[in-house]
Design a protein around this motif. Structure first.
Motif, PDB file in Angstrom:
ATOM      1  N   GLY A 109       7.717   7.832   6.126  1.00  0.00           N
ATOM      2  CA  GLY A 109       8.143   9.221   6.258  1.00  0.00           C
ATOM      3  C   GLY A 109       9.258   9.608   5.305  1.00  0.00           C
ATOM      4  N   LYS A 110       9.721   8.668   4.509  1.00  0.00           N
ATOM      5  CA  LYS A 110      10.813   8.909   3.564  1.00  0.00           C
ATOM      6  C   LYS A 110      10.377   8.746   2.117  1.00  0.00           C
ATOM      7  N   THR A 111       9.338   7.953   1.902  1.00  0.00           N
ATOM      8  CA  THR A 111       8.866   7.634   0.564  1.00  0.00           C
ATOM      9  C   THR A 111       7.634   8.467   0.256  1.00  0.00           C
ATOM     10  N   SER A 112       7.639   9.130  -0.896  1.00  0.00           N
ATOM     11  CA  SER A 112       6.468   9.939  -1.258  1.00  0.00           C
ATOM     12  C   SER A 112       5.280   9.026  -1.532  1.00  0.00           C
ATOM     13  N   LEU A 113       4.096   9.567  -1.380  1.00  0.00           N
ATOM     14  CA  LEU A 113       2.893   8.798  -1.647  1.00  0.00           C
ATOM     15  C   LEU A 113       2.856   8.345  -3.104  1.00  0.00           C
ATOM     16  N   GLY A 114       3.343   9.173  -4.002  1.00  0.00           N
ATOM     17  CA  GLY A 114       3.422   8.791  -5.412  1.00  0.00           C
ATOM     18  C   GLY A 114       4.286   7.567  -5.618  1.00  0.00           C
ATOM     19  N   ASP A 115       5.418   7.505  -4.906  1.00  0.00           N
ATOM     20  CA  ASP A 115       6.285   6.332  -5.000  1.00  0.00           C
ATOM     21  C   ASP A 115       5.613   5.096  -4.405  1.00  0.00           C
ATOM     22  N   VAL A 116       4.870   5.280  -3.316  1.00  0.00           N
ATOM     23  CA  VAL A 116       4.122   4.164  -2.725  1.00  0.00           C
ATOM     24  C   VAL A 116       3.125   3.623  -3.744  1.00  0.00           C
ATOM     25  N   ILE A 117       2.431   4.515  -4.417  1.00  0.00           N
ATOM     26  CA  ILE A 117       1.454   4.104  -5.431  1.00  0.00           C
ATOM     27  C   ILE A 117       2.144   3.346  -6.560  1.00  0.00           C
ATOM     28  N   GLU A 118       3.291   3.824  -7.010  1.00  0.00           N
ATOM     29  CA  GLU A 118       4.037   3.121  -8.065  1.00  0.00           C
ATOM     30  C   GLU A 118       4.484   1.746  -7.601  1.00  0.00           C
ATOM     31  N   GLN A 119       4.971   1.644  -6.371  1.00  0.00           N
ATOM     32  CA  GLN A 119       5.390   0.343  -5.821  1.00  0.00           C
ATOM     33  C   GLN A 119       4.218  -0.632  -5.801  1.00  0.00           C
ATOM     34  N   LEU A 120       3.057  -0.135  -5.380  1.00  0.00           N
ATOM     35  CA  LEU A 120       1.876  -0.996  -5.329  1.00  0.00           C
ATOM     36  C   LEU A 120       1.405  -1.393  -6.721  1.00  0.00           C
ATOM     37  N   SER A 121       1.541  -0.500  -7.688  1.00  0.00           N
ATOM     38  CA  SER A 121       1.120  -0.850  -9.046  1.00  0.00           C
ATOM     39  C   SER A 121       2.051  -1.904  -9.647  1.00  0.00           C
ATOM     40  N   ASP A 122       3.300  -1.933  -9.200  1.00  0.00           N
ATOM     41  CA  ASP A 122       4.222  -2.983  -9.632  1.00  0.00           C
ATOM     42  C   ASP A 122       3.881  -4.323  -8.977  1.00  0.00           C
ATOM     43  N   ALA A 123       3.358  -4.272  -7.753  1.00  0.00           N
ATOM     44  CA  ALA A 123       3.091  -5.484  -6.991  1.00  0.00           C
ATOM     45  C   ALA A 123       1.710  -6.078  -7.259  1.00  0.00           C
ATOM     46  N   TYR A 124       0.747  -5.253  -7.676  1.00  0.00           N
ATOM     47  CA  TYR A 124      -0.623  -5.715  -7.854  1.00  0.00           C
ATOM     48  C   TYR A 124      -1.081  -5.507  -9.286  1.00  0.00           C
ATOM     49  N   SER A 125      -1.986  -6.396  -9.724  1.00  0.00           N
ATOM     50  CA  SER A 125      -2.601  -6.172 -11.022  1.00  0.00           C
ATOM     51  C   SER A 125      -3.715  -5.161 -10.821  1.00  0.00           C
ATOM     52  N   GLY A 126      -3.868  -4.306 -11.751  1.00  0.00           N
ATOM     53  CA  GLY A 126      -4.846  -3.224 -11.660  1.00  0.00           C
ATOM     54  C   GLY A 126      -4.221  -1.999 -12.283  1.00  0.00           C
ATOM     55  N   SER A 127      -5.052  -1.140 -12.775  1.00  0.00           N
ATOM     56  CA  SER A 127      -4.508   0.052 -13.428  1.00  0.00           C
ATOM     57  C   SER A 127      -3.948   1.005 -12.378  1.00  0.00           C
ATOM     58  N   LEU A 128      -3.020   1.822 -12.811  1.00  0.00           N
ATOM     59  CA  LEU A 128      -2.425   2.823 -11.933  1.00  0.00           C
ATOM     60  C   LEU A 128      -3.513   3.745 -11.387  1.00  0.00           C
ATOM     61  N   GLU A 129      -4.479   4.091 -12.207  1.00  0.00           N
ATOM     62  CA  GLU A 129      -5.562   4.974 -11.780  1.00  0.00           C
ATOM     63  C   GLU A 129      -6.408   4.340 -10.673  1.00  0.00           C
ATOM     64  N   GLU A 130      -6.723   3.046 -10.809  1.00  0.00           N
ATOM     65  CA  GLU A 130      -7.502   2.345  -9.785  1.00  0.00           C
ATOM     66  C   GLU A 130      -6.733   2.288  -8.470  1.00  0.00           C
ATOM     67  N   ILE A 131      -5.467   1.952  -8.559  1.00  0.00           N
ATOM     68  CA  ILE A 131      -4.636   1.859  -7.355  1.00  0.00           C
ATOM     69  C   ILE A 131      -4.511   3.225  -6.703  1.00  0.00           C
ATOM     70  N   GLN A 132      -4.293   4.251  -7.505  1.00  0.00           N
ATOM     71  CA  GLN A 132      -4.182   5.606  -6.968  1.00  0.00           C
ATOM     72  C   GLN A 132      -5.475   6.019  -6.257  1.00  0.00           C
ATOM     73  N   THR A 133      -6.605   5.734  -6.862  1.00  0.00           N
ATOM     74  CA  THR A 133      -7.899   6.068  -6.255  1.00  0.00           C
ATOM     75  C   THR A 133      -8.070   5.362  -4.918  1.00  0.00           C
ATOM     76  N   ASP A 134      -7.743   4.066  -4.876  1.00  0.00           N
ATOM     77  CA  ASP A 134      -7.872   3.300  -3.637  1.00  0.00           C
ATOM     78  C   ASP A 134      -6.918   3.804  -2.555  1.00  0.00           C
ATOM     79  N   VAL A 135      -5.675   4.089  -2.931  1.00  0.00           N
ATOM     80  CA  VAL A 135      -4.685   4.584  -1.965  1.00  0.00           C
ATOM     81  C   VAL A 135      -5.116   5.943  -1.424  1.00  0.00           C
ATOM     82  N   LEU A 136      -5.536   6.832  -2.303  1.00  0.00           N
ATOM     83  CA  LEU A 136      -5.976   8.153  -1.845  1.00  0.00           C
ATOM     84  C   LEU A 136      -7.187   8.051  -0.924  1.00  0.00           C
ATOM     85  N   GLY A 137      -8.078   7.119  -1.205  1.00  0.00           N
ATOM     86  CA  GLY A 137      -9.238   6.923  -0.340  1.00  0.00           C
ATOM     87  C   GLY A 137      -8.829   6.496   1.064  1.00  0.00           C
ATOM     88  N   LEU A 138      -7.940   5.518   1.151  1.00  0.00           N
ATOM     89  CA  LEU A 138      -7.473   5.065   2.463  1.00  0.00           C
ATOM     90  C   LEU A 138      -6.688   6.163   3.166  1.00  0.00           C
TER      91      LEU A 138
END
Length: 121
Positions: free
Chosen positions: A72-101
């Motif tokens: 409730g404090k972190t924007s979804l965009g920031d969550v996506i950036e955090q995940l892109s730092d933690a996982y291998s994969g393009s930012l676009e792929e991670i964003q697509t997967d996060v938005l889907g979930l």
């Protein structure tokens, strides 16, 4: 970028939900989530949450990473950036997967947009 989800409410009213990158999301008060033997299990507490065919839901490891960041404090965009730092994969792929979930979680009313009115006009 937004993903639009449409669903019917009890009163047959049409409701349009949008997952927004710049919005903040939190876990709904209408569900409870518990770790059971290493699996996150989500249980709807009220009627019309989730769907009638299933009573329990679980998320895989990546889904849980997203769920755990919905404070409730972190924007979804920031969550996506955090995940892109933690996982291998393009930012676009991670964003697509996060938005889907997130779309599915919002549709099932497992999450809520923080600061948003429940019924916007």
């Amino acid at each position: 970028m937004c993903v639009r989800v449409s669903l019917w409410q009890e009163k047959e009213d049409f409701m349009d939900m949008t997952v927004k990158i710049d919005s903040k999301y939190a876990i709904s008060d209408e569900v409870v989530a518990r770790d059971i033997e290493g699996h996150l299990v989500i249980v709807p507490l009220t009627s019309n949450v989730g769907d009638m065919e299933d009573e329990l839901y679980s998320l895989n490891e990546t889904g849980r990473e997203i769920w755990d960041r919905l404070d409730g404090k972190t924007s979804l965009g920031d969550v996506i950036e955090q995940l892109s730092d933690a996982y291998s994969g393009s930012l676009e792929e991670i964003q697509t997967d996060v938005l889907g979930l997130m779309t599915e979680l919002l549709k099932r009313r497992f999450i809520v947009e923080v600061g948003a009115s429940r019924f916007e006009v």
